[in-house]
Scaffold this active site. Structure first.
Site, PDB file in Angstrom:
ATOM      1  CG  ASP A   5       9.659   2.619  -4.255  1.00  0.00           C
ATOM      2  OD1 ASP A   5       9.467   2.209  -3.091  1.00  0.00           O
ATOM      3  OD2 ASP A   5       9.019   2.198  -5.231  1.00  0.00           O
TER       4      ASP A   5
ATOM      5  CG  HIS B 207      11.834  -0.796  -4.634  1.00  0.00           C
ATOM      6  ND1 HIS B 207      10.470  -0.815  -4.869  1.00  0.00           N
ATOM      7  CD2 HIS B 207      12.416  -0.585  -5.834  1.00  0.00           C
ATOM      8  CE1 HIS B 207      10.251  -0.619  -6.162  1.00  0.00           C
ATOM      9  NE2 HIS B 207      11.420  -0.474  -6.769  1.00  0.00           N
TER      10      HIS B 207
ATOM     11  NE  ARG C  27      -3.802   0.154   0.352  1.00  0.00           N
ATOM     12  CZ  ARG C  27      -4.633   0.501  -0.625  1.00  0.00           C
ATOM     13  NH1 ARG C  27      -4.680  -0.205  -1.736  1.00  0.00           N
ATOM     14  NH2 ARG C  27      -5.409   1.552  -0.497  1.00  0.00           N
TER      15      ARG C  27
HETATM   16  C1  GAR Z   1       9.796  -8.534  -2.028  1.00  0.00           C
HETATM   17  O1  GAR Z   1      10.445  -8.866  -3.220  1.00  0.00           O
HETATM   18  C2  GAR Z   1       9.851  -7.023  -1.806  1.00  0.00           C
HETATM   19  O2  GAR Z   1      11.044  -6.438  -2.248  1.00  0.00           O
HETATM   20  C3  GAR Z   1       8.693  -6.577  -2.652  1.00  0.00           C
HETATM   21  O3  GAR Z   1       7.689  -7.531  -2.411  1.00  0.00           O
HETATM   22  C4  GAR Z   1       8.291  -8.799  -2.124  1.00  0.00           C
HETATM   23  C5  GAR Z   1       7.714  -9.334  -0.836  1.00  0.00           C
HETATM   24  O4  GAR Z   1       8.125 -10.641  -0.572  1.00  0.00           O
HETATM   25  N1  GAR Z   1       8.285  -5.258  -2.296  1.00  0.00           N
HETATM   26  C6  GAR Z   1       7.814  -4.375  -3.155  1.00  0.00           C
HETATM   27  O5  GAR Z   1       7.661  -4.590  -4.333  1.00  0.00           O
HETATM   28  C7  GAR Z   1       7.466  -3.025  -2.540  1.00  0.00           C
HETATM   29  N2  GAR Z   1       7.151  -2.074  -3.553  1.00  0.00           N
HETATM   30  P1  GAR Z   1       7.942 -11.265   0.881  1.00  0.00           P
HETATM   31  O6  GAR Z   1       6.480 -11.017   1.295  1.00  0.00           O
HETATM   32  O7  GAR Z   1       8.191 -12.735   0.673  1.00  0.00           O
HETATM   33  O8  GAR Z   1       8.906 -10.619   1.800  1.00  0.00           O
END
Ligand code: GAR
EC number: 2.1.2.2
Length: 194
Positions: free
Chosen positions: A144, A108, A90
């Site tokens: 970001d 990120h 979010r």
């Molecule tokens: C991760 O790759 C994180 O970097 C990304 O979501 C994934 C969550 O994985 N975050 C974003 O894209 C934020 N904009 P996880 O739930 O297994 O930690």
């Protein structure tokens, strides 16, 4: 002892690595795992690790502010000092971000400042990049765009798809985020490059 909340939206693999890291002489402890999705798989993992959890379904609230007020209350009730976003999908309002200024980190999946926002791996492959990676940064109102605290790099391989690349980057995220979180709690603000 710094009291850390971890905010998730999905499986929470980064959350698990952060929680596992905060033991022994670590200067922080996890006190809350919160999600905007009550069905997030990471909430079950957090409870299994004995952590307190909170979930507020953002779709059940009429505005971002109303959703964030619930979140803020949960953070205050848990006496949180530092918020770590870990796959929290979010966008937060400037008001919420300013309440946590200098006390909120995010991971990120790109080498910022490249590829803010979504679909980072597809965009890196599409651009013909030879390197990709992940970044831990401070959260500011612009998406970001906050101060970079750490980055880990991987090579983009011939034939990589967004899925194969994201898998390799994710395993680097698991190394990077615990290291950066600890350094941050200890007061270090220079970027860690691994
Ligand atoms: C991760 O790759 C994180 O970097 C990304 O979501 C994934 C969550 O994985 N975050 C974003 O894209 C934020 N904009 P996880 O739930 O297994 O930690």
């Amino acid at each position: 002892m710094t009291r850390v909340a971890i905010l998730i939206s999905g499986g929470g693999s980064n959350m698990v690595k952060l929680v596992e890291s905060m033991t022994g002489d670590h200067p922080a402890r996890p006190v809350l795992v919160a999600s905007n999705d009550p069905t997030a798989g990471g909430l079950v993992k957090a409870r299994d690790m004995g952590l307190e959890t909170a979930a507020a379904d953002h779709r059940a609230h009429e505005s971002r502010e109303a959703f964030e007020a619930i979140l803020q209350e949960a953070l205050e009730d848990a006496g949180v000092d530092l918020v770590a976003l870990a796959g929290f999908m979010r966008v937060l309002t400037p008001g919420f971000v300013s309440a946590w200024k200098g006390r909120m980190l995010n991971i990120h999946p790109s080498l910022l400042p490249k590829y803010r926002g979504l679909n980072t791996h597809a965009r890196a492959i599409e651009a013909g990049d030879t390197e990709a990676g992940c970044t831990v940064h401070e959260v500011v109102a612009d998406l970001d765009a906050g101060r970079i605290l750490g980055q880990a790099r991987v090579s983009v391989l011939e034939g990589d798809t967004p899925d194969t690349l994201s898998e390799r980057v994710l395993s680097r995220e698991h190394e990077l985020y615990p290291l950066v979180l600890r350094r941050f709690v200890e007061g270090e603000r220079s970027p860690l490059l691994i």
